[in-house]
Design a protein around this motif. Structure first.
Motif, mmCIF file in Angstrom:
data_model
loop_
_atom_site.group_PDB
_atom_site.id
_atom_site.type_symbol
_atom_site.label_atom_id
_atom_site.label_comp_id
_atom_site.label_asym_id
_atom_site.label_seq_id
_atom_site.Cartn_x
_atom_site.Cartn_y
_atom_site.Cartn_z
ATOM 1 N N PHE A 274 3.337 0.532 -10.751
ATOM 2 C CA PHE A 274 2.233 -0.351 -10.930
ATOM 3 C C PHE A 274 1.354 -0.108 -10.024
ATOM 4 N N GLY A 275 1.738 -0.059 -8.437
ATOM 5 C CA GLY A 275 0.600 -0.120 -7.470
ATOM 6 C C GLY A 275 -0.132 0.876 -7.608
ATOM 7 N N ARG A 276 0.088 1.858 -8.178
ATOM 8 C CA ARG A 276 -0.753 3.327 -8.258
ATOM 9 C C ARG A 276 -1.792 2.801 -9.155
ATOM 10 N N ILE A 277 -1.146 2.556 -10.404
ATOM 11 C CA ILE A 277 -2.229 1.930 -11.605
ATOM 12 C C ILE A 277 -3.315 0.851 -11.027
ATOM 13 N N ASP A 278 -2.839 -0.009 -10.342
ATOM 14 C CA ASP A 278 -3.831 -0.920 -9.578
ATOM 15 C C ASP A 278 -4.805 -0.550 -8.750
ATOM 16 N N ARG A 279 -4.429 0.452 -7.969
ATOM 17 C CA ARG A 279 -5.314 1.308 -7.156
ATOM 18 C C ARG A 279 -6.638 1.713 -7.754
ATOM 19 N N THR A 280 -6.627 1.895 -8.893
ATOM 20 C CA THR A 280 -7.785 2.429 -9.745
ATOM 21 C C THR A 280 -8.888 1.402 -9.881
ATOM 22 N N GLY A 281 -8.532 0.166 -9.972
ATOM 23 C CA GLY A 281 -9.386 -1.147 -10.034
ATOM 24 C C GLY A 281 -9.885 -1.273 -11.486
ATOM 25 N N ARG A 282 -9.253 -0.595 -12.322
ATOM 26 C CA ARG A 282 -9.990 -0.672 -13.494
ATOM 27 C C ARG A 282 -8.652 -1.102 -14.577
ATOM 28 N N GLY A 283 -9.318 -2.342 -15.372
ATOM 29 C CA GLY A 283 -8.526 -2.770 -16.580
ATOM 30 C C GLY A 283 -7.049 -3.470 -16.165
#
Length: 412
Positions: A274-283
């Motif tokens: 989830f940290g890596r997903i959030d790092r994109t800053g999208r959606g």
């Protein structure tokens, strides 16, 4: 909320210190199920008194959340974390010597747990403040995920390794080392966490009390969803998962313990994802909604399936607790919603609601089981109803989060 736009020179050091503080807290929270039986045998403490003793730390943490949040905003997280770690160290030292105090053992043990609980109240929100103030906006969610993953090792140490230590070493040595460990973490925090000045109130902010925060509809929907973040995880991994595996699938306590440890490890691994997903800053909102809905769906399938195979049940439970890590991007949403000058209070409020929901959901799950059994329903069907009730609670919260819209523009 204002955040730095580029990595500060001490960003990695800050993250390292925050992980150490978080890991210490996880160790303290996980240790109760291990030292409880030892105390019962050593001092003859009855089950009710043992429950009071283990729960005293959590009760003290909840009671201290509001003043901890105010202190974080007023004095800054670095100073408050150091003060509270000192309380944790004193509490552990008292806990180490308490069994040898004769008639004073019980009140000393209780006082020690209260001191530890008060000390832990500010650490969760405090490390989040340190990350928010010292890391770039795009890295905050990723760092929170690393915090959960690496800091979660402390919770694992508070289970089987602690049990081994208590079997082989005297009580005073084991928890005396716990006090030394708290002092070591305090030293790490003093060395690596840089003092930060409290944020000045933003122009739109005229009242920074808890009541004023709750008037923000955006914050209210975050807090509502926050009530079903930690509670489902702890209800499954910390209480009712074991009885379910025993009553429905016939697993022994040791087999159930291994399965639950696997579920706990799943939550740790999810922190990085989830940290890596959030790092994109999208959606970010889509991730929150889809993950929460997915967790509810896993539990709903548990409710609809008649005696699923063991591996299927474990897969569904693992899916649920994995997806519950949506609280990582939800924490980023909280940071972006409130002014920096009240982030400590807002975060403490979220922690108060999320942690306070744990005993509520655990008790409600047991109540559903008791009511179903009293109505003549068998164990397997009773657990299905209970899992369905948990799924409904998460679904209701995520529906509220999805459809409520912000009605004011103050805390954007």
């Amino acid at each position: 909320m204002k955040t730095v736009s580029a990595p500060s020179p001490g960003a990695r050091s800050t993250l390292f210190a925050c992980i150490a503080v978080f890991a210490l807290g996880q160790f303290q929270r996980a240790s109760g199920s291990i030292f409880g039986p030892v105390l019962s045998e050593k001092l003859g403490i009855p089950a009710t008194a043992l429950g009071v003793l283990v729960g005293a730390m959590f009760a003290a943490t909840l009671a201290s959340q509001a003043p901890a949040g105010i202190a974080l905003d007023r004095f800054g997280p670095q100073r408050v974390i150091l003060w509270t770690l000192a309380l944790v160290a004193v509490g552990n030292a008292l806990f180490a010597i308490a069994p040898g105090l004769g008639n004073a053992a019980w009140p000393a043990l209780l006082a020690a747990r209260v001191l530890i609980g008060v000390g832990l109240a500010a650490t969760g929100a405090g490390v989040q403040m340190m990350l928010a103030q010292n890391l770039p906006s795009g890295d905050y969610g990723y760092a929170s995920g690393l915090l959960v993953t690496l800091g979660g090792v402390g919770g694992l140490v508070g289970t089987w390794p602690l049990a081994v230590a208590l079997e082989r070493l005297p009580w005073i040595i084991v928890f005396g080392f716990g006090a030394v460990l708290a002092l070591l973490v305090m030293g790490i925090a003093a060395w690596f966490l840089q003092p930060t000045a409290p944020e000045k109130a933003e122009q739109c902010q005229t009242n920074t009390g808890f009541i004023a925060l709750l008037k923000d509809s955006e914050l209210r929907r975050i807090l509502c969803l926050g009530a079903v973040t930690y509670a489902p995880i702890v209800t499954i991994t910390g209480l009712w998962g074991g009885p379910y595996l025993h009553d429905v699938h016939g697993l022994s306590p040791e087999e159930s313990g291994k399965a639950l440890m696997g579920l706990f490890a799943t939550t740790i691994a999810a922190g990085v994802v989830f940290g890596r997903i959030d790092r994109t800053g999208r959606g970010r909102d889509k991730v929150i909604v889809l993950a929460a809905a997915g967790s509810a769906t896993c539990l709903a399938v548990m409710a609809l399936m008649s005696t699923p195979p063991l591996l299927g049940a474990l897969a569904l439970l693992a899916g649920s607790v994995f997806l519950q890590q949506f609280y990582i991007p939800l924490g980023v949403r909280l940071r972006d919603t409130v002014p920096a000058s009240v982030f400590g209070r807002a975060n403490a409020l979220k922690m108060l609601i999320a942690i306070g929901a744990i005993p509520v959901m655990q008790t409600a799950f047991g109540l559903v089981l008791d009511l179903a059994r009293s109505a003549g329903v068998g164990d397997e069907s009773a657990y299905r109803i209970a899992f369905g009730s948990m799924a409904a609670a998460i679904a209701l919260a995520v529906t509220n989060y999805s459809f409520r819209r912000r009605s004011d523009g103050c805390s954007g």
